[in-house]
Design an enzyme around this catalytic site. Structure first.
Site, PDB file in Angstrom:
ATOM      1  N   MET A   1       0.885  -1.107   0.062  1.00 10.31           N
ATOM      2  CA  MET A   1       0.016  -0.086   0.114  1.00 10.31           C
ATOM      3  C   MET A   1       0.956   1.217   0.008  1.00 10.31           C
ATOM      4  O   MET A   1       1.795   1.153   0.890  1.00 10.31           O
ATOM      5  CB  MET A   1      -0.825  -0.168   1.220  1.00 10.31           C
ATOM      6  CG  MET A   1      -1.759   1.207   1.416  1.00 10.31           C
ATOM      7  SD  MET A   1      -2.679   1.191   2.955  1.00 10.31           S
ATOM      8  CE  MET A   1      -1.528   1.526   4.183  1.00 10.31           C
ATOM      9  N   ASN A   2       0.498   2.237  -0.805  1.00  8.49           N
ATOM     10  CA  ASN A   2       1.228   3.522  -0.542  1.00  8.49           C
ATOM     11  C   ASN A   2      -0.017   4.693  -0.412  1.00  8.49           C
ATOM     12  O   ASN A   2      -0.995   4.571   0.629  1.00  8.49           O
ATOM     13  CB  ASN A   2       2.286   3.938  -1.664  1.00  8.49           C
ATOM     14  CG  ASN A   2       1.816   3.767  -3.112  1.00  8.49           C
ATOM     15  OD1 ASN A   2       1.571   2.621  -3.725  1.00  8.49           O
ATOM     16  ND2 ASN A   2       1.996   4.908  -3.943  1.00  8.49           N
ATOM     17  N   ASP A   3       0.024   5.599  -1.266  1.00  9.43           N
ATOM     18  CA  ASP A   3      -0.858   6.818  -0.766  1.00  9.43           C
ATOM     19  C   ASP A   3      -2.266   6.581  -0.409  1.00  9.43           C
ATOM     20  O   ASP A   3      -3.073   5.829  -1.046  1.00  9.43           O
ATOM     21  CB  ASP A   3      -0.808   7.816  -2.130  1.00  9.43           C
ATOM     22  CG  ASP A   3       0.451   7.940  -2.810  1.00  9.43           C
ATOM     23  OD1 ASP A   3       1.473   7.451  -2.408  1.00  9.43           O
ATOM     24  OD2 ASP A   3       0.364   8.566  -3.907  1.00  9.43           O
TER      25      ASP A   3
ATOM     26  N   GLN B   1      -3.507   3.617  -2.554  1.00 12.05           N
ATOM     27  CA  GLN B   1      -2.670   3.104  -3.607  1.00 12.05           C
ATOM     28  C   GLN B   1      -2.353   1.447  -3.232  1.00 12.05           C
ATOM     29  O   GLN B   1      -1.672   1.571  -2.271  1.00 12.05           O
ATOM     30  CB  GLN B   1      -1.464   3.761  -4.056  1.00 12.05           C
ATOM     31  CG  GLN B   1      -1.693   4.956  -4.681  1.00 12.05           C
ATOM     32  CD  GLN B   1      -2.069   5.053  -6.167  1.00 12.05           C
ATOM     33  OE1 GLN B   1      -1.190   4.624  -7.025  1.00 12.05           O
ATOM     34  NE2 GLN B   1      -3.495   4.995  -6.337  1.00 12.05           N
TER      35      GLN B   1
ATOM     36  N   TRP C   1       5.665  -2.165  -5.107  1.00 10.24           N
ATOM     37  CA  TRP C   1       4.823  -1.171  -5.777  1.00 10.24           C
ATOM     38  C   TRP C   1       4.514  -1.823  -7.280  1.00 10.24           C
ATOM     39  O   TRP C   1       5.744  -2.549  -7.669  1.00 10.24           O
ATOM     40  CB  TRP C   1       5.590  -0.181  -6.121  1.00 10.24           C
ATOM     41  CG  TRP C   1       4.591   1.074  -6.585  1.00 10.24           C
ATOM     42  CD1 TRP C   1       3.711   2.023  -6.142  1.00 10.24           C
ATOM     43  CD2 TRP C   1       4.401   1.223  -8.040  1.00 10.24           C
ATOM     44  NE1 TRP C   1       3.082   2.777  -7.071  1.00 10.24           N
ATOM     45  CE2 TRP C   1       3.743   2.376  -8.191  1.00 10.24           C
ATOM     46  CE3 TRP C   1       5.168   0.828  -9.123  1.00 10.24           C
ATOM     47  CZ2 TRP C   1       3.564   2.944  -9.513  1.00 10.24           C
ATOM     48  CZ3 TRP C   1       5.100   1.231 -10.568  1.00 10.24           C
ATOM     49  CH2 TRP C   1       4.003   2.253 -10.691  1.00 10.24           C
TER      50      TRP C   1
ATOM     51  N   PHE D   1      -3.683   5.331 -10.625  1.00  9.72           N
ATOM     52  CA  PHE D   1      -2.796   6.166  -9.672  1.00  9.72           C
ATOM     53  C   PHE D   1      -3.717   7.055  -8.778  1.00  9.72           C
ATOM     54  O   PHE D   1      -4.964   6.933  -8.826  1.00  9.72           O
ATOM     55  CB  PHE D   1      -1.892   7.200 -10.484  1.00  9.72           C
ATOM     56  CG  PHE D   1      -0.506   6.456 -11.058  1.00  9.72           C
ATOM     57  CD1 PHE D   1      -0.356   5.009 -11.192  1.00  9.72           C
ATOM     58  CD2 PHE D   1       0.594   7.188 -11.183  1.00  9.72           C
ATOM     59  CE1 PHE D   1       0.636   4.500 -11.176  1.00  9.72           C
ATOM     60  CE2 PHE D   1       1.650   6.513 -11.379  1.00  9.72           C
ATOM     61  CZ  PHE D   1       1.866   5.079 -11.522  1.00  9.72           C
ATOM     62  N   SER D   2      -2.879   8.056  -7.890  1.00  6.21           N
ATOM     63  CA  SER D   2      -4.012   8.651  -6.893  1.00  6.21           C
ATOM     64  C   SER D   2      -4.689   9.435  -7.525  1.00  6.21           C
ATOM     65  O   SER D   2      -4.663  10.175  -8.455  1.00  6.21           O
ATOM     66  CB  SER D   2      -2.660   9.459  -6.038  1.00  6.21           C
ATOM     67  OG  SER D   2      -1.711   8.666  -5.273  1.00  6.21           O
TER      68      SER D   2
ATOM     69  N   ARG E   1      -0.606  14.439 -12.928  1.00 11.90           N
ATOM     70  CA  ARG E   1      -1.301  13.524 -11.832  1.00 11.90           C
ATOM     71  C   ARG E   1      -1.952  14.073 -10.771  1.00 11.90           C
ATOM     72  O   ARG E   1      -1.576  15.272 -10.260  1.00 11.90           O
ATOM     73  CB  ARG E   1      -0.400  12.179 -11.652  1.00 11.90           C
ATOM     74  CG  ARG E   1       0.880  12.685 -11.066  1.00 11.90           C
ATOM     75  CD  ARG E   1       1.608  11.238 -10.717  1.00 11.90           C
ATOM     76  NE  ARG E   1       2.878  11.522 -10.132  1.00 11.90           N
ATOM     77  CZ  ARG E   1       4.110  11.629 -10.857  1.00 11.90           C
ATOM     78  NH1 ARG E   1       3.994  11.342 -12.411  1.00 11.90           N
ATOM     79  NH2 ARG E   1       5.108  11.650 -10.189  1.00 11.90           N
ATOM     80  N   ASP E   2      -2.512  13.275  -9.932  1.00 11.43           N
ATOM     81  CA  ASP E   2      -2.888  13.342  -8.718  1.00 11.43           C
ATOM     82  C   ASP E   2      -4.086  14.220  -8.573  1.00 11.43           C
ATOM     83  O   ASP E   2      -3.724  15.309  -7.304  1.00 11.43           O
ATOM     84  CB  ASP E   2      -1.622  13.477  -7.551  1.00 11.43           C
ATOM     85  CG  ASP E   2      -0.630  12.392  -7.995  1.00 11.43           C
ATOM     86  OD1 ASP E   2      -0.783  11.467  -8.267  1.00 11.43           O
ATOM     87  OD2 ASP E   2       0.610  12.559  -7.404  1.00 11.43           O
TER      88      ASP E   2
ATOM     89  N   GLU F   1       4.345  15.990  -5.906  1.00  9.01           N
ATOM     90  CA  GLU F   1       3.154  15.018  -6.053  1.00  9.01           C
ATOM     91  C   GLU F   1       1.975  15.460  -5.122  1.00  9.01           C
ATOM     92  O   GLU F   1       2.172  15.982  -4.234  1.00  9.01           O
ATOM     93  CB  GLU F   1       3.605  13.287  -6.034  1.00  9.01           C
ATOM     94  CG  GLU F   1       4.657  13.074  -7.001  1.00  9.01           C
ATOM     95  CD  GLU F   1       5.226  11.702  -6.876  1.00  9.01           C
ATOM     96  OE1 GLU F   1       5.250  11.240  -7.693  1.00  9.01           O
ATOM     97  OE2 GLU F   1       5.661  11.276  -5.699  1.00  9.01           O
TER      98      GLU F   1
HETATM   99  N1  DQQ Z   1       2.096   7.705  -6.093  1.00 13.95           N
HETATM  100  C1  DQQ Z   1       1.151   7.276  -7.196  1.00 13.95           C
HETATM  101  C2  DQQ Z   1       1.311   8.521  -7.887  1.00 13.95           C
HETATM  102  C3  DQQ Z   1       1.967   9.530  -7.019  1.00 13.95           C
HETATM  103  C4  DQQ Z   1       2.977   8.754  -6.292  1.00 13.95           C
HETATM  104  C5  DQQ Z   1       1.220   6.064  -7.579  1.00 13.95           C
HETATM  105  C6  DQQ Z   1       3.228   9.274  -4.901  1.00 13.95           C
HETATM  106  O1  DQQ Z   1       0.057   8.984  -8.283  1.00 13.95           O
HETATM  107  O2  DQQ Z   1       2.265  10.819  -7.772  1.00 13.95           O
HETATM  108  O3  DQQ Z   1       1.561   5.042  -6.908  1.00 13.95           O
HETATM  109  O4  DQQ Z   1       3.701   8.449  -3.786  1.00 13.95           O
END
Ligand code: DQQ
Length: 502
Positions: A43-45, A61, A69, A101-102, A169-170, A222
């Site tokens: 897991m990330n964001d 994420q 990842w 993505f985020s 992004r994001d 980001e």
């Molecule tokens: N992680 C996402 C992106 C973001 C980055 C991809 C930041 O959308 O910019 O996993 O950790």
């Protein structure tokens, strides 16, 4: 009347075994007990944080296939209290060469999008605005849900915003009532720019303005966020905060969050301070990609955010097994004025006090047993000490120190000796953030949760988030200095939010 089917013992056992396979015991030695972690895998964001019909939603994420990842998709969980989370199936899976993505989720209260299959009295539904990554570019996409986030339909005419760029992004989206339109905050990561767009219906977007480069630019920008916050002690006064994360080039090395304070008129964000000024939201190595909740009811009125407690320097190498990555405790945000201007202040949400095993804390005077999950509060007064705080340690000779130094006046987390064989060169480190004597004493509130340390100093003015990965649990605590001018210290044991009735 038909009877409900009787379960055979074998069927019941098989169902329980399946359940156990899906839901691990949540008791691995490094597994936090009151922080959110995925049942398994990477897991990330945090993504799509939104409150809707009595539930807080946390999307994230997620790699549904492995411990590093990849295959980015949106994992999903819901909670009634920001602490006890129920896992739900993956909400938005990677598909057709496009990773998810985020991004964010909003409640489309008035069905501006036309996606809401709503009844007469309720025209609302959830709309996710996320980056599709694939086929050599990144563009913004929509998906919607008419069943409180349980199932999602990707919009047939995706993407809705495509600049033909490899890095774009994001999207964080919110409704701006004065001009009655949606605002989308995005980043052009390698240009160190935030770009704002507006839309009446979430589908058609027009460019508004740009912010940046400013502040720290030593890595890509980001996961931006933009929101209005009240100023403590100044009733009716507010300011806007633009949060932009950076990787690498953060204050503690690698990834980190920075923010700008200023004004937003529905079109443009203007910072109050010169572009050279950098303000960090967290001085530790492990607070990244923070996002605030959308649609928290006005009667509650809080702005709450969550950050991912890791760092891209070593996120894929953390020595947890079967799961990887944790979210911070949800933090409530305000602005506070000090002689240096306005600053962001963060405090764990008040709900956390419900996790205290007993209402009265244990007063710590020397060495004591450290529970796996605890809240510790230090009151440090000026006196004859050079370093005051606590040492967490174990029989393997590993330790982490959290405290305050006098010269310079700083709060710090020292995890240099917290794991015998570091899993990454950037892990053994000491991280510190500035403090000032303004209240006669300094308070340091520490959340400890097996492998997560969050430190809120001076009422949340300076924050440090650091993961710790001892080879066996830190199960002892002692006050520093060990004699003489010790801080006043008290501790609450916190109960687990996993696998317990609540
Ligand atoms: N992680 C996402 C992106 C973001 C980055 C991809 C930041 O959308 O910019 O996993 O950790």
């Amino acid at each position: 009347m038909p009877h409900p089917p009787m379960w055979s013992l074998a069927a019941a056992t098989a169902a329980l075994t399946l359940l156990a396979a899906q839901q691990p015991a949540y008791d691995e030695p490094l597994r936090p007990q009151f922080h959110f972690t995925p049942a398994r895998y990477f897991m990330n964001d945090p993504n799509g944080l939104v409150f809707f019909k009595g539930e807080y939603h946390l999307f994230y994420q997620h790699n549904p296939q492995g411990e590093q990842w990849g295959h980015m998709s949106w994992g999903h969980a819901v909670s009634a209290d920001l602490l006890h989370w129920q896992h739900l199936p993956v909400a938005l899976p990677e598909a057709d060469g496009l990773m998810i993505f985020s991004g964010s989720v909003v409640v489309d209260w008035r069905n501006t999008s036309g996606f809401c299959a709503a009844g007469r009295d309720d025209r609302s539904c959830l709309v996710a605005v996320y980056t599709g990554d694939g086929h050599g570019k990144q563009a913004q996409n929509l998906a919607y849900s008419n069943d409180r986030g349980r199932t999602w339909t990707k919009y047939a005419n995706n993407p809705v915003l495509d600049l033909g760029l490899k890095d774009f992004r994001d999207p964080k989206t919110f409704w701006y009532e004065p001009t009655r339109r949606w605002i989308m905050v995005t980043v052009l990561p390698d240009q160190h720019k935030v770009r704002l767009f507006a839309s009446p219906d979430l589908k058609g977007w027009t460019p508004l303005s740009e912010f940046g480069p400013a502040g720290a630019t030593g890595g890509v920008w980001e996961c931006p966020d933009l929101f209005e916050l009240p100023i403590e002690g100044e009733p009716g006064r507010t300011r806007w905060v633009l949060d932009v994360d950076i990787n690498p080039g953060g204050i503690a090395g690698g990834s980190a969050g920075q923010y700008f304070i200023g004004t937003f008129d529905g079109t443009r964000f203007v910072a109050d301070e010169p572009a050279e000024r950098t303000r960090w939201s967290d001085y530790g190595a492990d607070f990244y990609a923070s996002q605030s909740f959308s649609d928290i009811p006005a009667i509650d009125g809080r702005r709450i955010w969550i950050g991912w407690t890791s760092n891209w320097l070593y996120a894929n190498d953390e020595p947890s097994v079967t799961w990887r990555g944790a979210q911070s405790i949800p933090r409530s945000l305000t602005l506070r004025r000090d002689p240096d201007g306005l600053r962001l202040v963060q405090s764990p949400v008040a709900e956390i006090e419900r996790l205290r095993l007993a209402p009265a804390p244990t007063v710590i005077t020397g060495a004591t047993v450290l529970p796996g999950s605890a809240e510790i509060e230090l009151h440090v007064k000026p006196g004859a000490w050079t370093e005051a705080g606590i040492r967490l340690w174990n029989d393997a000779g590993e330790e982490a120190i959290v405290g305050v130094t006098r010269e310079p006046l700083e709060v710090f987390v020292d995890r240099r000796r917290s794991r015998r064989a570091p899993f990454h060169a950037a892990y053994p480190a000491r991280h510190a953030g500035p403090l000032a004597w303004r209240y006669g004493e300094l308070t340091v509130r520490i959340l400890f949760d097996r492998s997560v340390i969050e430190v809120f100093a001076a009422g949340g003015e300076t924050v440090i988030t650091d993961r710790v990965f001892p080879t066996q649990p830190f199960d002892r605590l002692e006050l520093l200095p060990s004699s003489g001018a010790q801080p006043d210290a008290r501790m609450w044991t916190l109960v687990s939010v996993w696998n317990r009735p609540h």
